[in-house]
Design a protein around this motif. Structure first.
Motif, short mmCIF file in Angstrom:
data_model
loop_
_atom_site.label_atom_id
_atom_site.label_comp_id
_atom_site.label_asym_id
_atom_site.label_seq_id
_atom_site.Cartn_x
_atom_site.Cartn_y
_atom_site.Cartn_z
N HIS A 133 0.83 -1.20 0.00
CA HIS A 133 0.00 0.00 0.00
C HIS A 133 0.86 1.25 0.00
O HIS A 133 2.04 1.21 0.36
CB HIS A 133 -0.94 0.01 1.21
CG HIS A 133 -0.21 0.02 2.52
ND1 HIS A 133 0.35 -1.10 3.05
CD2 HIS A 133 0.04 1.03 3.37
CE1 HIS A 133 0.93 -0.77 4.21
NE2 HIS A 133 0.75 0.51 4.41
N LYS A 172 -0.84 8.69 -9.43
CA LYS A 172 0.03 7.90 -8.55
C LYS A 172 -0.66 6.59 -8.17
O LYS A 172 -0.05 5.52 -8.22
CB LYS A 172 0.38 8.71 -7.30
CG LYS A 172 1.23 8.01 -6.29
CD LYS A 172 2.66 7.97 -6.74
CE LYS A 172 3.56 7.45 -5.63
NZ LYS A 172 4.92 7.31 -6.08
N VAL A 173 -1.91 6.67 -7.78
CA VAL A 173 -2.66 5.48 -7.37
C VAL A 173 -2.86 4.55 -8.57
O VAL A 173 -2.65 3.34 -8.46
CB VAL A 173 -4.01 5.86 -6.73
CG1 VAL A 173 -4.87 4.63 -6.50
CG2 VAL A 173 -3.76 6.60 -5.41
#
Length: 107
Positions: free
Chosen positions: A32, A91-92
């Motif tokens: 994550h 980014k995600v």
């Protein structure tokens, strides 16, 4: 808000929920990102006392929170605004697509 949302209690520092979550090693099991905002645009590295308007940088970047993160990135943004930033969304998406991180600090 006119009322406290029950999940807010879980997000308090040292809540039973946070203790349980942070007691487990996530790296390698659930990779994550730790992406967080702060509202001081002149800050190159946000200080612990700064906030995103709701949560302190110290709380968002505690050692327990950072410990297993694959990447750790700060954005000059507030608590809600960070959710609609194009660079955060990219980014995600890149992370989910398996693209290697390009920067440890975003501006």
């Amino acid at each position: 808000a006119p009322q406290v949302v029950p999940s807010w209690y879980d997000m308090q520092t040292n809540s039973d929920f946070q203790k349980q979550i942070f007691s487990k090693k996530l790296k390698g099991t659930v990779d994550h990102l730790l992406l967080f905002g702060h509202r001081n645009p002149t800050s190159r590295k946000p200080a612990p006392h700064e906030t995103d308007g709701t949560v302190s940088v110290a709380s968002m970047t505690s050692a327990a929170a950072k410990r297993d993160a694959v990447d750790f990135v700060d954005y000059h943004s507030d608590h809600v605004g960070i959710l609609s930033r194009d660079d955060v969304i990219a980014k995600v998406h890149g992370f989910l697509a398996g693209t290697p991180s390009t920067s440890a600090i975003a501006r």
